[in-house]
Write a protein that holds these residues in place. Structure first.
Motif, PDB file in Angstrom:
ATOM      1  N   SER A  66      19.977   9.548  84.976  1.00 30.94           N
ATOM      2  CA  SER A  66      20.752   9.501  83.728  1.00 30.94           C
ATOM      3  C   SER A  66      20.111  10.886  83.059  1.00 30.94           C
ATOM      4  CB  SER A  66      20.177   8.443  82.921  1.00 30.94           C
ATOM      5  OG  SER A  66      20.348   8.522  81.553  1.00 30.94           O
ATOM      6  N   LEU A  67      21.120  11.324  82.276  1.00 34.15           N
ATOM      7  CA  LEU A  67      20.805  12.610  81.555  1.00 34.15           C
ATOM      8  C   LEU A  67      21.764  12.479  80.263  1.00 34.15           C
ATOM      9  CD1 LEU A  67      19.730  15.803  81.669  1.00 34.15           C
ATOM     10  CD2 LEU A  67      22.145  16.198  82.770  1.00 34.15           C
ATOM     11  N   GLN A  68      20.987  13.001  79.096  1.00 33.26           N
ATOM     12  CA  GLN A  68      21.870  13.000  77.662  1.00 33.26           C
ATOM     13  C   GLN A  68      21.866  14.296  77.308  1.00 33.26           C
ATOM     14  OE1 GLN A  68      18.799  10.861  78.234  1.00 33.26           O
ATOM     15  NE2 GLN A  68      20.396   9.378  78.882  1.00 33.26           N
ATOM     16  N   ARG A  69      23.131  14.581  76.806  1.00 28.18           N
ATOM     17  CA  ARG A  69      23.532  16.116  76.075  1.00 28.18           C
ATOM     18  C   ARG A  69      23.813  15.808  74.649  1.00 28.18           C
ATOM     19  NH1 ARG A  69      28.223  20.111  77.870  1.00 28.18           N
ATOM     20  NH2 ARG A  69      27.209  22.037  77.008  1.00 28.18           N
ATOM     21  N   ILE A  70      22.977  16.510  73.791  1.00 23.23           N
ATOM     22  CA  ILE A  70      23.100  16.836  72.429  1.00 23.23           C
ATOM     23  C   ILE A  70      23.805  18.499  72.156  1.00 23.23           C
ATOM     24  CG2 ILE A  70      22.220  16.463  70.130  1.00 23.23           C
ATOM     25  CD1 ILE A  70      20.051  14.965  71.420  1.00 23.23           C
ATOM     26  N   PRO A  71      25.130  18.499  72.196  1.00 22.25           N
ATOM     27  CA  PRO A  71      25.690  19.792  72.271  1.00 22.25           C
ATOM     28  C   PRO A  71      25.417  20.354  70.856  1.00 22.25           C
ATOM     29  CG  PRO A  71      27.221  18.182  72.097  1.00 22.25           C
ATOM     30  CD  PRO A  71      26.211  17.319  72.189  1.00 22.25           C
ATOM     31  N   GLU A  72      25.121  19.731  69.855  1.00 18.80           N
ATOM     32  CA  GLU A  72      25.226  20.501  68.354  1.00 18.80           C
ATOM     33  C   GLU A  72      24.516  19.794  67.349  1.00 18.80           C
ATOM     34  OE1 GLU A  72      29.490  18.975  66.835  1.00 18.80           O
ATOM     35  OE2 GLU A  72      29.694  20.414  68.638  1.00 18.80           O
TER      36      GLU A  72
END
Length: 408
Positions: A66-72
């Motif tokens: 699992s990988l979470q991305r918070i792009p901004e």
């Protein structure tokens, strides 16, 4: 015998919650009491007004992470800034990516980084609640748990770095806490990640553990973890499982062990934790890991140096490594031009100042202008991820470090 030393002490962190709430699970199943119903993004990021993506990465040995991305940042207009610098955050042992998101949003490192213009990626190692999948193995199969932190070095961390690098086409900043520091240093020492990393911030590093002297250490070192794991055949070390639960009850009978002050006993006296944050931590952590992983960490405690997993029998080591002794991770092989920021605390019972000194000695030939060291007299292990003043004392320094112009 120090086999299982880390297994005992780290899993003890959950015991007050187990005793008070009677959470039970089989050694092969999972029964977490958590606010995290739909994933880390839903429970801990989107609710604060941030965009967040749930992603998966498959390692070369088949684990689906699992990988979470918070792009901004919060309230940021999409597309207003291109080519943001990516940052990967890697948690420690027996926890997952949620551990970075337990305080209010203005105090959580991933959200602080996002608000300051970074493209944030939160990693979750194999075996944790959202990384319990494999292309062919099920967690009920002991083969699923046949790994130690060697595999995190060889597979998990490179898989995450490769994925983020391909998605962003940029070199990557890295933040590791506890075991997240060890696997990064070991990976870099073997030439992995080198082409993709821009810099690394190592918080509460545990590259060496021979001076770890927690209040529980003496008792844990004298217990029977090796016999226990052999007897019950535990491939998965589930701190909420019935076998471990029974073991923890027995350990609480030792004179002088305070099972209701285990956080201090384990990590040292953390200066700056909010009780509501600790409660949230205990509702979400700890996570399962492999028994083999904890045995490997215990070997590190016992031996005082870093090596691959020791199968004890020379013939077994030879079968795996072509040598009778497991190969050493030589941290002096880390390229001297990789910018490193190391922060450690004077009250940390896990990342002891003497062991950090040994780490710094391994880095004595590092380029002087590429190695920054911060010592925080009153900090212990958990302050780095849950401290109410971590933003002012640590995270702002990390931001400043990342914002420097490094030629890599």
């Amino acid at each position: 015998m120090l086999m299982g030393f880390v297994a005992f002490t780290l899993s003890l962190l959950l015991l007050p919650f187990i005793l008070l709430h009677q959470v039970h699970a089989s050694s092969h199943g999972t029964n977490y009491v958590t606010t995290n119903v739909d994933g880390i993004c839903t429970s801990s990021v989107i609710i604060h007004g941030y965009k967040c993506q749930e992603l998966v990465v498959t390692t070369k040995d088949g684990y689906i992470l699992s990988l979470q991305r918070i792009p901004e940042g919060r309230g940021e207009v999409s597309g207003t800034r291109t080519k943001k610098q990516p940052v990967i955050l890697q948690h420690g042992v027996l926890v997952d990516g949620m551990t970075w998101l337990l305080n209010p949003p203005e105090e959580d490192l991933p959200l602080i980084l996002a608000d300051n213009g970074f493209d944030v990626w939160i990693a979750n190692t194999r075996g944790t609640r959202y990384s319990r999948r494999h292309i062919s193995l099920d967690p009920s199969n002991p083969a699923f748990w046949n790994w130690s932190w060697d595999e995190l070095v060889a597979y998990d961390l490179p898989a995450v770095f490769d994925y983020v690098f391909k998605q962003t086409s940029q070199k990557i900043h890295y933040v590791g806490h506890s075991l997240g520091t060890l696997i990064a240093l070991a990976s870099l020492s073997e030439g992995k990640l080198v082409k993709e990393v821009k810099s690394a911030a190592l918080l509460s590093p545990i590259a060496y553990l021979s001076h770890m002297n927690t209040a529980l250490g003496v008792v844990a070192a004298k217990t029977f973890v090796a016999e226990f794991t052999t007897l019950f055949g535990l491939a998965e070390f589930n701190p909420r499982g019935l076998h471990v639960h029974a073991l923890l009850h027995s350990l609480c009978a030792y004179p002088g062990i305070d099972c209701y002050d285990l956080l201090t006993s384990l990590t040292g006296k953390n200066c700056c934790l909010n009780s509501s944050t600790v409660d949230l931590f205990l509702r979400n952590e700890p996570q399962s890991t492999s028994t083999k992983n904890l045995v490997h960490l215990s070997q590190t405690v016992r031996d005082g140096f870093l090596s691959k997993f020791n199968y004890v029998k020379p013939s077994y080591n030879y079968m795996h490594y072509g040598e009778v002794f497991p190969p050493i991770y030589n941290l002096s092989n880390i390229p001297h031009d990789i910018p490193l920021f190391i922060s450690y605390g004077g009250k940390d019972a896990l990342s002891d100042v003497h062991d950090v000194g040994n780490l710094l000695d391994s880095l004595k030939f590092h380029d002087v202008d590429k190695l920054s060291v911060q010592f925080i007299k009153d900090y212990a292990h958990a302050d780095y991820i849950m401290g109410i003043n971590a933003r002012d004392i640590v995270y702002n320094v990390v931001l400043s470090f990342f914002n420097q112009t490094f030629d890599r």
